[in-house]
Design a protein around this motif. Sequence first.
Motif, PDB file in Angstrom:
ATOM      1  N   HIS A  71       0.845  -1.207   0.000  1.00  0.00           N
ATOM      2  CA  HIS A  71       0.000   0.000   0.000  1.00  0.00           C
ATOM      3  C   HIS A  71       0.872   1.245   0.000  1.00  0.00           C
ATOM      4  O   HIS A  71       0.685   2.164  -0.788  1.00  0.00           O
ATOM      5  CB  HIS A  71      -0.917  -0.026   1.221  1.00  0.00           C
ATOM      6  N   SER A  72       1.847   1.273   0.891  1.00  0.00           N
ATOM      7  CA  SER A  72       2.752   2.420   1.002  1.00  0.00           C
ATOM      8  C   SER A  72       3.563   2.619  -0.278  1.00  0.00           C
ATOM      9  O   SER A  72       3.707   3.747  -0.764  1.00  0.00           O
ATOM     10  CB  SER A  72       3.687   2.200   2.201  1.00  0.00           C
ATOM     11  N   ASP A  73       4.079   1.537  -0.843  1.00  0.00           N
ATOM     12  CA  ASP A  73       4.878   1.622  -2.064  1.00  0.00           C
ATOM     13  C   ASP A  73       4.053   2.110  -3.251  1.00  0.00           C
ATOM     14  O   ASP A  73       4.500   2.948  -4.032  1.00  0.00           O
ATOM     15  CB  ASP A  73       5.502   0.263  -2.400  1.00  0.00           C
ATOM     16  N   VAL A  74       2.827   1.591  -3.381  1.00  0.00           N
ATOM     17  CA  VAL A  74       1.951   1.989  -4.487  1.00  0.00           C
ATOM     18  C   VAL A  74       1.570   3.458  -4.348  1.00  0.00           C
ATOM     19  O   VAL A  74       1.603   4.222  -5.320  1.00  0.00           O
ATOM     20  CB  VAL A  74       0.702   1.082  -4.552  1.00  0.00           C
ATOM     21  N   LYS A  75       1.241   3.864  -3.142  1.00  0.00           N
ATOM     22  CA  LYS A  75       0.889   5.261  -2.890  1.00  0.00           C
ATOM     23  C   LYS A  75       2.051   6.181  -3.272  1.00  0.00           C
ATOM     24  O   LYS A  75       1.857   7.212  -3.916  1.00  0.00           O
ATOM     25  CB  LYS A  75       0.521   5.435  -1.416  1.00  0.00           C
ATOM     26  N   GLU A  76       3.254   5.782  -2.902  1.00  0.00           N
ATOM     27  CA  GLU A  76       4.459   6.557  -3.226  1.00  0.00           C
ATOM     28  C   GLU A  76       4.639   6.691  -4.748  1.00  0.00           C
ATOM     29  O   GLU A  76       4.977   7.767  -5.253  1.00  0.00           O
ATOM     30  CB  GLU A  76       5.671   5.837  -2.624  1.00  0.00           C
ATOM     31  N   ILE A  77       4.401   5.607  -5.484  1.00  0.00           N
ATOM     32  CA  ILE A  77       4.546   5.623  -6.944  1.00  0.00           C
ATOM     33  C   ILE A  77       3.561   6.595  -7.571  1.00  0.00           C
ATOM     34  O   ILE A  77       3.925   7.422  -8.411  1.00  0.00           O
ATOM     35  CB  ILE A  77       4.370   4.200  -7.519  1.00  0.00           C
ATOM     36  N   PHE A  78       2.292   6.527  -7.162  1.00  0.00           N
ATOM     37  CA  PHE A  78       1.286   7.414  -7.742  1.00  0.00           C
ATOM     38  C   PHE A  78       1.549   8.870  -7.375  1.00  0.00           C
ATOM     39  O   PHE A  78       1.390   9.757  -8.206  1.00  0.00           O
ATOM     40  CB  PHE A  78      -0.117   7.005  -7.312  1.00  0.00           C
ATOM     41  N   GLU A  79       1.955   9.111  -6.160  1.00  0.00           N
ATOM     42  CA  GLU A  79       2.229  10.487  -5.740  1.00  0.00           C
ATOM     43  C   GLU A  79       3.464  11.044  -6.429  1.00  0.00           C
ATOM     44  O   GLU A  79       3.504  12.216  -6.791  1.00  0.00           O
ATOM     45  CB  GLU A  79       2.328  10.570  -4.223  1.00  0.00           C
ATOM     46  N   ALA A  80       4.494  10.211  -6.634  1.00  0.00           N
ATOM     47  CA  ALA A  80       5.707  10.657  -7.328  1.00  0.00           C
ATOM     48  C   ALA A  80       5.401  11.016  -8.785  1.00  0.00           C
ATOM     49  O   ALA A  80       6.025  11.905  -9.353  1.00  0.00           O
ATOM     50  CB  ALA A  80       6.783   9.573  -7.265  1.00  0.00           C
ATOM     51  N   ALA A  81       4.418  10.321  -9.369  1.00  0.00           N
ATOM     52  CA  ALA A  81       4.014  10.609 -10.748  1.00  0.00           C
ATOM     53  C   ALA A  81       3.019  11.769 -10.805  1.00  0.00           C
ATOM     54  O   ALA A  81       2.569  12.149 -11.871  1.00  0.00           O
ATOM     55  CB  ALA A  81       3.391   9.369 -11.383  1.00  0.00           C
ATOM     56  N   ASN A  82       2.686  12.302  -9.632  1.00  0.00           N
ATOM     57  CA  ASN A  82       1.743  13.420  -9.522  1.00  0.00           C
ATOM     58  C   ASN A  82       0.399  13.095 -10.184  1.00  0.00           C
ATOM     59  O   ASN A  82      -0.138  13.895 -10.940  1.00  0.00           O
ATOM     60  CB  ASN A  82       2.354  14.695 -10.110  1.00  0.00           C
ATOM     61  N   ARG A  83      -0.111  11.905  -9.869  1.00  0.00           N
ATOM     62  CA  ARG A  83      -1.362  11.437 -10.452  1.00  0.00           C
ATOM     63  C   ARG A  83      -2.447  11.319  -9.390  1.00  0.00           C
ATOM     64  O   ARG A  83      -2.195  10.869  -8.281  1.00  0.00           O
ATOM     65  CB  ARG A  83      -1.182  10.059 -11.090  1.00  0.00           C
ATOM     66  N   LYS A  84      -3.671  11.737  -9.771  1.00  0.00           N
ATOM     67  CA  LYS A  84      -4.834  11.490  -8.936  1.00  0.00           C
ATOM     68  C   LYS A  84      -5.282  10.071  -9.260  1.00  0.00           C
ATOM     69  O   LYS A  84      -5.280   9.659 -10.420  1.00  0.00           O
ATOM     70  CB  LYS A  84      -5.954  12.475  -9.249  1.00  0.00           C
ATOM     71  N   TYR A  85      -5.680   9.322  -8.235  1.00  0.00           N
ATOM     72  CA  TYR A  85      -5.967   7.919  -8.443  1.00  0.00           C
ATOM     73  C   TYR A  85      -6.924   7.391  -7.376  1.00  0.00           C
ATOM     74  O   TYR A  85      -7.165   8.026  -6.354  1.00  0.00           O
ATOM     75  CB  TYR A  85      -4.668   7.104  -8.375  1.00  0.00           C
ATOM     76  N   ILE A  86      -7.422   6.212  -7.639  1.00  0.00           N
ATOM     77  CA  ILE A  86      -8.075   5.398  -6.625  1.00  0.00           C
ATOM     78  C   ILE A  86      -7.570   3.984  -6.885  1.00  0.00           C
ATOM     79  O   ILE A  86      -7.414   3.574  -8.044  1.00  0.00           O
ATOM     80  CB  ILE A  86      -9.614   5.485  -6.666  1.00  0.00           C
ATOM     81  N   ALA A  87      -7.261   3.268  -5.840  1.00  0.00           N
ATOM     82  CA  ALA A  87      -6.720   1.916  -5.995  1.00  0.00           C
ATOM     83  C   ALA A  87      -7.165   1.044  -4.837  1.00  0.00           C
ATOM     84  O   ALA A  87      -7.441   1.536  -3.740  1.00  0.00           O
ATOM     85  CB  ALA A  87      -5.195   1.964  -6.061  1.00  0.00           C
TER      86      ALA A  87
END
Length: 115
Positions: A71-87
Motif C-alpha cells: 500500500h505504502s509503495d503503491v501510494k508513493e509511486i502514484f504520488e511521485a508521478a503526480n497522479r490522482k488515483y483510486i486503488a
Amino acid sequence: MSCLVTVTFDLHDVPKENSEKVYQEVYAELSKIGLARTASADNGGAACLPESTVTGKFPGESAEKVGDKVHSDVKEIFEAANRKYIATVAVYISERVDRRYGIPIFESKYCRILK
C-alpha cells in the motif's frame, strides 16, 4: 509465508491522447516493486490480467504487514508521478490446497482502498 497481492487502480484526469503512455509508465514503476500485468496460469504459461490490475507474490510475517508495505509503495509511486488515483490493494494467503486439483486456494486477508 508468501502472500499474493492484487492491486486494481484507476488514474484520474489522464488526457485520452496520453493515456497509453501514462499507464505504461505506471505499469513500469509498479513492476519495479514486484507487481506484474500477468499471473502464472495453471498450465505454466502466463495469464494476462484485466486493464489497471497488477499482481505479485510477496514474503512477509502477515497479510497485514505485506498489505501495508505494498500500500505504502503503491501510494508513493502514484504520488511521485503526480497522479490522482483510486486503488484497491488486496492480499491473499494460501489457506489450503484443493484436494481434487492440487492447487492452492487463496483467501482474502487484507483489503485497503487508496485515494
